[in-house]
Design a protein around this motif. Sequence first.
Motif, PDB file in Angstrom:
ATOM      1  N   ALA A  14       0.895  -1.117  -0.117  1.00  0.00           N
ATOM      2  CA  ALA A  14      -0.073   0.097   0.199  1.00  0.00           C
ATOM      3  C   ALA A  14       0.934   1.045  -0.009  1.00  0.00           C
ATOM      4  CB  ALA A  14      -0.815  -0.229   1.271  1.00  0.00           C
TER       5      ALA A  14
ATOM      6  N   TRP B  85      -1.113   5.629   3.094  1.00  0.00           N
ATOM      7  CA  TRP B  85      -2.125   4.857   3.577  1.00  0.00           C
ATOM      8  C   TRP B  85      -1.922   3.857   4.767  1.00  0.00           C
ATOM      9  CZ3 TRP B  85      -4.548   2.691  -1.551  1.00  0.00           C
ATOM     10  CH2 TRP B  85      -5.086   3.922  -2.267  1.00  0.00           C
TER      11      TRP B  85
ATOM     12  N   ASN C 238     -12.029  -4.781   4.005  1.00  0.00           N
ATOM     13  CA  ASN C 238     -10.591  -5.696   4.049  1.00  0.00           C
ATOM     14  C   ASN C 238     -10.413  -6.136   5.446  1.00  0.00           C
ATOM     15  OD1 ASN C 238      -8.250  -6.872   3.942  1.00  0.00           O
ATOM     16  ND2 ASN C 238      -7.209  -5.166   2.736  1.00  0.00           N
TER      17      ASN C 238
ATOM     18  N   VAL D  80      -3.195  -5.667   1.162  1.00  0.00           N
ATOM     19  CA  VAL D  80      -4.195  -4.669   0.254  1.00  0.00           C
ATOM     20  C   VAL D  80      -4.819  -5.625  -0.493  1.00  0.00           C
ATOM     21  CG1 VAL D  80      -4.141  -3.078  -1.484  1.00  0.00           C
ATOM     22  CG2 VAL D  80      -2.495  -2.880   0.579  1.00  0.00           C
TER      23      VAL D  80
ATOM     24  N   THR E 239      -9.194   2.721  -1.481  1.00  0.00           N
ATOM     25  CA  THR E 239      -9.319   2.840  -0.084  1.00  0.00           C
ATOM     26  C   THR E 239     -10.312   4.107   0.430  1.00  0.00           C
ATOM     27  OG1 THR E 239      -7.299   1.915   0.641  1.00  0.00           O
ATOM     28  CG2 THR E 239      -8.193   3.077   2.167  1.00  0.00           C
ATOM     29  N   CYS E 240     -11.280   3.951   1.072  1.00  0.00           N
ATOM     30  CA  CYS E 240     -12.322   4.664   1.562  1.00  0.00           C
ATOM     31  C   CYS E 240     -12.863   5.633   0.369  1.00  0.00           C
ATOM     32  CB  CYS E 240     -11.713   5.944   2.593  1.00  0.00           C
ATOM     33  SG  CYS E 240     -11.093   4.764   4.093  1.00  0.00           S
TER      34      CYS E 240
ATOM     35  N   ILE F 122      -7.523  -1.714  -1.659  1.00  0.00           N
ATOM     36  CA  ILE F 122      -8.160  -1.198  -0.260  1.00  0.00           C
ATOM     37  C   ILE F 122      -7.236  -1.763   0.867  1.00  0.00           C
ATOM     38  CG2 ILE F 122     -10.438  -1.653   1.202  1.00  0.00           C
ATOM     39  CD1 ILE F 122     -11.586  -2.430  -1.589  1.00  0.00           C
ATOM     40  N   THR F 123      -6.808  -1.013   1.873  1.00  0.00           N
ATOM     41  CA  THR F 123      -5.803  -1.432   2.752  1.00  0.00           C
ATOM     42  C   THR F 123      -6.644  -1.952   4.082  1.00  0.00           C
ATOM     43  OG1 THR F 123      -6.408   0.927   3.933  1.00  0.00           O
ATOM     44  CG2 THR F 123      -4.452   0.560   2.250  1.00  0.00           C
TER      45      THR F 123
ATOM     46  N   ALA G 131     -10.059  -1.041   5.919  1.00  0.00           N
ATOM     47  CA  ALA G 131     -10.701   0.014   5.302  1.00  0.00           C
ATOM     48  C   ALA G 131     -11.979  -0.781   4.466  1.00  0.00           C
ATOM     49  CB  ALA G 131      -9.668   0.611   4.391  1.00  0.00           C
TER      50      ALA G 131
ATOM     51  N   GLY H 225     -13.905  -0.097   0.451  1.00  0.00           N
ATOM     52  CA  GLY H 225     -14.085   0.411  -0.850  1.00  0.00           C
ATOM     53  C   GLY H 225     -15.510   0.053  -1.499  1.00  0.00           C
TER      54      GLY H 225
END
Length: 195
Positions: free
Chosen positions: A40, A44, A105, A110, A147-148, A156-157, A160, A162
Amino acid sequence: MNADRRRGPWLIITGAVAALVLGIATTMLLAGTDAFHHAAPAAWRAQGARCNAPALPGQVVDVTVSDMGPGMMGGTPGGYGIRMMRLVARPATVSAGVVSLRVVNTGARVHEVVVLPLPSGQGSGERPTGPGGKVNEAGSLGEASRTCGSGEGHGITRGAMGWTTLTLRPGRYELVCNLPGHYLAGMYTELDVSR
């Protein structure tokens, strides 16, 4: 002759244990070389991004992406050995029309979710992979990989969400994480769209 009969079952058991140890060692080696890892962006990672999706239009499919984390062993048997990663969608069947995927996630790495039509006669997890353990994304209908946020991004970490909203026709679709090695590690599932 009697000693040879007693030795037979032990040779089979010894061979099975050796195969198991070799499989575990290979998986640990791949995990240690980051074969299943996608980094990532530093910003992030520093944030430890946590967020919630806004109210999404249409039918909402909750998708969970997860992994065993670095250095951990276990999982359930999959088509390619030990499944170190998972992608689960609920519900697995929706009606045609506007469909929103809300992806969380819960893993350490990620991930992303790409939506691909599933050809007739092909099952989920049966796509050929190319270099880096990725599938061909030609014909993709969209993805949740920000992410977000909505739509495409850099993945997407952990911790978080998505999301993405699509208009889907009746048919079979495959949801995949197409980061290097993730599809081969078990990150795919089928989404059926009825009339």
